[in-house]
Design an enzyme around this catalytic site. Structure first.
Site, PDB file in Angstrom:
ATOM      1  CB  SER A  63      -2.389  -2.687   1.420  1.00 49.67           C
ATOM      2  OG  SER A  63      -1.409  -3.562   1.932  1.00 49.67           O
ATOM      3  CG  ASN A  87      -4.038   4.799   9.409  1.00 49.40           C
ATOM      4  OD1 ASN A  87      -4.351   5.794   8.744  1.00 49.40           O
ATOM      5  ND2 ASN A  87      -2.931   4.733  10.091  1.00 49.40           N
ATOM      6  CG  HIS A  90      -0.758  -6.269   5.066  1.00 49.66           C
ATOM      7  ND1 HIS A  90      -0.728  -5.907   6.390  1.00 49.66           N
ATOM      8  CD2 HIS A  90      -0.260  -5.221   4.378  1.00 49.66           C
ATOM      9  CE1 HIS A  90      -0.203  -4.690   6.495  1.00 49.66           C
ATOM     10  NE2 HIS A  90       0.084  -4.247   5.288  1.00 49.66           N
ATOM     11  CB  CYS A  99       7.219   6.815  25.446  1.00 47.84           C
ATOM     12  SG  CYS A  99       5.709   7.687  25.831  1.00 47.84           S
ATOM     13  N   GLY A 109       0.836  -1.197   0.000  1.00 46.62           N
ATOM     14  CA  GLY A 109       0.000   0.000   0.000  1.00 46.62           C
ATOM     15  C   GLY A 109       0.871   1.248   0.000  1.00 46.62           C
TER      16      GLY A 109
HETATM   17  C1  LIG Z   1      -1.470   0.059   6.250  1.00 48.50           C
HETATM   18  C2  LIG Z   1      -1.748   1.312   5.530  1.00 48.50           C
HETATM   19  C3  LIG Z   1      -0.912   1.752   4.486  1.00 48.50           C
HETATM   20  C4  LIG Z   1       0.354   1.028   4.106  1.00 48.50           C
HETATM   21  O1  LIG Z   1       0.114  -0.203   3.501  1.00 48.50           O
HETATM   22  P1  LIG Z   1       1.306  -1.288   3.499  1.00 48.50           P
HETATM   23  O2  LIG Z   1       0.849  -2.332   2.543  1.00 48.50           O
HETATM   24  O3  LIG Z   1       1.396  -1.795   4.914  1.00 48.50           O
HETATM   25  O4  LIG Z   1       2.540  -0.602   3.076  1.00 48.50           O
HETATM   26  C5  LIG Z   1      -1.242   2.905   3.825  1.00 48.50           C
HETATM   27  N1  LIG Z   1      -2.346   3.606   4.167  1.00 48.50           N
HETATM   28  C6  LIG Z   1      -3.170   3.216   5.146  1.00 48.50           C
HETATM   29  C7  LIG Z   1      -4.385   4.025   5.448  1.00 48.50           C
HETATM   30  C8  LIG Z   1      -2.893   2.064   5.875  1.00 48.50           C
HETATM   31  O5  LIG Z   1      -3.713   1.697   6.853  1.00 48.50           O
END
Ligand SMILES: *Cc1c(COP(=O)(O)O)cnc(C)c1O
Length: 407
Positions: A220, A157, A222, A346, A77
């Site tokens: 993406s 996210n 996953h 942190c 992604g």
């Molecule tokens: C996880 C995420 C990505 C990045 O995707 P990856 O495949 O983990 O690099 C980008 N944008 C949002 C909103 C995501 O939640």
């Protein structure tokens, strides 16, 4: 005492990644072993690989209501987001060097935008309201003849807020129409393109590129039960975009590299499964989300919900629990077998809390006391009951030790 055999293990971090669906694992298996041909090879080994890519492209296109030729597979992604921003910026550099995005985008967008700024582009970062919704008036005012791209995520996210993408698309469309009629020069300048990062929504909510009227859209695998390390960028036909992976002619010359055949086959299968199952998954998650949210807000004093109360991802619960460090709660929950995440880390060496929580107006303190639970298809009611049993005790214990907390 540590007893691995007896310890509960409850995964509530689906927004970080999801467990790969068992049918996806099975789909990928042959491509790791017997079906190993390079899809660019002309012999039958190659053709078998090519067939897997074609099938996956059809499956993903069906999920997004796109044409298969509009799908470019990427390595993640993050890569799809980089490709959208840098690809459009470089292809359109002669026409204008202004990009609009928001303050609550994923780092893949914000860091790509920052890179472009370092290369001479101008970037406008739109504000959001206290629920995390982008300011549409500000968008309207930010559009200029130099603007080449607007990139606003579909859903966030961290706080789960879903953006009004169709309204955003309409504002851009109206702007493009006005620009075209003002020009009347006969030169077909390319319009302002609209990109959305749909990584949190594809395979979860309905993501329809035609209905949303986007030119580019990142996904993406996953994040919806597919494998890690494979993503895609939807590119509407006719969109001008530069490649930034140069080499062979894969992906119709838009992304060089021998394809991740197993990953892409799994991605396609995940898309096919999601198309059938996602409504059921979303209903299931939303029910448990509401139970968890209400439970926390009711039983833990001085706790507040972050993100939109209704327009939010079905599996997202994000709360700030005042006077306690998010990280302390996270680690205490982990000791009870519960996995979640926080907007402050942190230990990661960064004292800056989440840019998203700050953008919706949370104080530094409240941003540091945030917890995100993200729920998915394997989450059960018992999991939620267990969190609601354990979390209030953890909070009371931590608050009792906190100098900030006055009873
Ligand atoms: C996880 C995420 C990505 C990045 O995707 P990856 O495949 O983990 O690099 C980008 N944008 C949002 C909103 C995501 O939640």
């Amino acid at each position: 005492m540590l007893n691995l055999a007896k310890m509960k293990s409850i995964y509530l971090d689906y927004a970080a990644t999801t467990p790969t669906h068992e049918l996806v694992v099975a789909e990928m298996q042959p491509y790791h072993a017997c079906v190993f041909g390079n899809p660019s090879s002309l012999h039958h080994f190659g053709r078998d690989g090519k067939r897997a890519l074609d099938l996956a492209r059809d499956q993903l296109a069906a999920l997004l209501n796109a044409d298969p030729e509009e799908i470019v597979f990427t390595g993640s992604g993050t890569e799809a987001d980089n490709f959208a921003l840098k690809g459009v910026a470089y292809a359109q550099a002669e026409r204008g060097r202004h990009i609009i995005t928001s303050k609550i985008e994923h780092h893949a967008i914000l860091e790509s935008a920052a890179f472009l700024e370092s290369q001479g582009w101008r970037v406008t970062y739109l504000n959001v309201d206290t629920n995390g919704v982008v300011d549409l008036d500000e968008l309207q005012k930010a559009l200029t003849p130099e603007t080449v791209l607007v990139s606003i995520m579909h859903a966030n996210n961290e706080i789960g807020t879903i953006q009004p993408v169709e309204k955003i698309a309409e504002i851009i469309r109206q702007f493009n129409l006005r620009q075209r009629s003002e020009k009347n020069s006969g030169v077909a300048a390319s319009p302002v393109y609209f990109h959305t990062d749909a990584v949190q929504t594809a395979g979860i909510l309905g993501v329809d590129v035609k209905k949303m009227r986007v030119d580019l859209l990142s996904v993406s695998a996953h994040k919806f039960y597919g494998p890690k390390g494979v993503g895609a960028l939807y590119i509407n036909k006719g969109t001008r975009i530069s490649s930034f992976m140069h080499g062979g002619g894969q992906e119709r010359g838009r992304r060089a590299s021998t394809e991740n055949v197993a990953g892409i086959a799994g991605f396609g299968k995940a898309a096919e499964i999601a198309q059938k199952e996602r409504k059921g998954w979303a209903e299931h998650a939303a029910k448990l989300r509401d139970k968890l949210t209400e439970g926390i807000l009711k039983t833990i004093p001085d706790s507040i919900l972050n993100g939109h109360p209704t327009e939010r991802l079905p599996g997202n619960v994000n709360v700030s629990i005042k006077y306690v460090e998010g990280e302390a709660m996270l680690l205490n929950l982990d000791m009870q077998g519960i996995a979640c995440s926080t907007g402050s880390a942190c230990s990661s060496g960064s004292l800056e809390p989440s840019h998203i929580l700050l953008a919706i107006g949370r104080t530094h303190a409240d941003a540091h006391s945030s917890l995100r639970f993200s729920l998915g298809r394997h989450t059960t009611e018992e999991d939620i009951d267990f969190v609601l049993e354990v979390l209030p005790k953890i909070v009371s214990r931590l608050r009792a030790m906190s100098p900030l907390y006055k009873k």
